[in-house]
Design a protein around this motif. Sequence first.
Motif, PDB file in Angstrom:
ATOM      1  N   SER A 459       1.097  -0.109  12.164  1.00  0.00           N
ATOM      2  CA  SER A 459       1.579   0.391  10.872  1.00  0.00           C
ATOM      3  C   SER A 459       0.882  -0.316   9.713  1.00  0.00           C
ATOM      4  N   SER A 463      -1.401   1.440   6.870  1.00  0.00           N
ATOM      5  CA  SER A 463      -1.125   1.258   5.445  1.00  0.00           C
ATOM      6  C   SER A 463      -2.390   0.890   4.684  1.00  0.00           C
ATOM      7  N   ARG A 467      -4.402   3.336   2.098  1.00  0.00           N
ATOM      8  CA  ARG A 467      -4.653   2.857   0.741  1.00  0.00           C
ATOM      9  C   ARG A 467      -6.135   2.985   0.405  1.00  0.00           C
ATOM     10  N   GLU A 502       6.596   2.442   4.472  1.00  0.00           N
ATOM     11  CA  GLU A 502       5.448   2.354   3.563  1.00  0.00           C
ATOM     12  C   GLU A 502       4.269   3.155   4.083  1.00  0.00           C
ATOM     13  N   ALA A 503       3.945   2.994   5.378  1.00  0.00           N
ATOM     14  CA  ALA A 503       2.821   3.731   5.948  1.00  0.00           C
ATOM     15  C   ALA A 503       3.082   5.234   5.918  1.00  0.00           C
ATOM     16  N   ARG A 506       2.620   6.511   2.400  1.00  0.00           N
ATOM     17  CA  ARG A 506       1.196   6.552   2.043  1.00  0.00           C
ATOM     18  C   ARG A 506       0.511   7.763   2.677  1.00  0.00           C
TER      19      ARG A 506
END
Length: 739
Positions: A459, A463, A467, A502-503, A506
């Motif tokens: 993960s 991320s 990004r 978060e991943a 994104r």
Amino acid sequence: MGNAASATTAAALDALASVTGPASLQLDDETWQPLLTVSTPLSRWSEEELQATIRPYCGDLVYHNCQTYNLQRLIVLLCRKLEGASKRGADVAVANLLCLLRILLQDLMEHLTPAQLQAFLSWPAPGSPHKVAVERDAQEEEQTPVEQQLVGACLRALVARNDPAASAGEYLTQLHLLQLLLVMLSTQLYCQDLDEQGLELPLLAAVLEQSEVDPVSVVETLLRLVIVGPQAPLGLRLFLPTDTRAVLRAVRAAASSLVWLPMSAFSFLLRRQPAAPGQSPLGLHACLLLLTLCFHALPGEGAEGALTVRTPGPYRLALHGLRDADDAEATAAAAEDGRGALGRGPRASFPALFACLTREPVAPPETALLLYLVLHNGGDFRGYCLARTDPEALLLPLLGALQREDAGRGDRGAVYVLLTLLLAFSSDAGWAAALHRVWLEATPLWLKGRARAKQPLGSLALSVLLRSAHASVARHGDAFLQTNTLAVLANLAPHVTGLTSEAAQRLVSLLALLARRWRRLAADATGLGTMAAAVGDPATAADGTPEATSLAVSESTSAAAAESAQLAHDFLRMALESASAVLERALPANPALVYALLHRGELFEGLPRDDPGLRVPLANILAVIDHFTRALARSLGEGAAALDAGTVMAAIRHDSRAWRGDRLQRGADLHFAYEEGLQAHSFFVPCLWARVVAASSLSWDLDAISLFTPEGAAVEDGHEAHWTSEEAEGQVPTVVVAP
């Protein structure tokens, strides 16, 4: 050299003035002696001070050497000194002579063309009035070109040094040998076109074509220096702006009268602790020299299409046979095959090499380049890396470097190398699956104190990759960055489990960005196509008229816009297929992705469901959104939208238990691998030399460099050179393929 100048140094400068002057000095002339016996290490002064002191003499040398041939004699004397040092041990005087010659050659290469430099280094031709004077004292040396003598002596001395930290003289000799060889290879810096036909680079050619020293021995020696990272002997002063050990020495000296025993013990431990290449002057310059030797490709005999074929040089070919020195079975097999104890390739301890490459929390650019080199050409080292059970040791420094470069602290050439490494590793299914079985207990240092809960390594990798992809789409528009980032994402997607919020967010944000970009470019392409059709109406345009010219321009612009729109469509398709692959294979293990899709469900409603490339992944995503929307409505009631995220996530986890994978269509099994292109040298050589100029302790005249465009950027350690994006365009050495 400022206040530190002594009577010995002054005498040496007087001798240098005589050597560069109009008088021809024989090899046994006493005038040479002050120059050959300087016992004060020149490394005590900064490179700028040394250059400012020695370079003024270079103008006189250029003017007079065609008659005196004193430079050739200086090289002969140095070669003799190196031969003697191999038998008796090196002293500081030999190191100083290497430093002096390096500065003289560097100035000559910056101001002379390759042809002029070749003529400048040659002995007088037969029939020349200077022939008799030279023959009196250099009969043997004259039989071999002086650059070949220098290269042979330097390489023999390099491989002969077993313990560079044994004394100050040994350490400095090894360091200045590496720097001199780097400067001899730097003739590439002053050429705009590496593929220029008939281009002869005399010193570079001498290094690559020499046959006195086995390239295997050279590669093995350099690898040993990189791995060990020898620190300077205690008491040796080195002017290194980034040398933190100098501060520790100062602290030790100040405290010696009070706490001598504890500080001595601390120094003992510090001295024997291996250093990363960037922390050891010898390790750093050995790394840079190894990269420079291996990445230079020799001109081939033919061409493939419009591309000039290049063949690997002798040092890269030697690296192909890299073997693990700790593997007794491989050594025995090599002996049985008749390859002897050393075998046909260099030996290095794979565990030690791996530890060296992964020692820094954030991989320096030269370490990433070395990892690429040994991964792509280093025999069994790739298999060793993939077989390890700690993928985080290798992956975290690469992710930290990618995070640093995306934050704007580096150049895109470094990002290209990092993405290439990640693509090469992710193409192995076992390695990609292992990432999601490793859970990180601690937050990596390069996350700048952003503490996070325990999370899967996979993960975190996603991320950082997402990004990077978002930045490349939003800021750069670089097709290579987007293609390779999405290729790594596609390789990892079938193995994703435990995806963090978060991943997942994104990933959905990247889908939204790619969808907006595709819609905009598709609309532009449609509008330009309509405009071109209108301009091309026979009723309004004829040959030779302004309308006909307008037609050609419009058609060209329309074609470029259509190509950009198609590329954006392909990127969106790759991202959708990656998201669909996660859902197809492990939806119950990734509830955070389901939550993110539900949160941005309107994004997918506007995409065309009948598009051939988007149809299957889009249908799968919409099916998941529809199923869980209805499931949440049944379990939580009509007020589900107003509930907090924790309650919704708990409901998604509960409903995922009854999920059946056959509800989704099976998408394409995407798998991307890395191939090195025919013109990889066109990328790696300028990219590498930009790093050499930035990282080495040498001083370079940036205005004289033609191979790339140096850009002075204020950083903590001074000025850093970059390979500009315009030069990178069209020269990226990788090919992404889907078997």
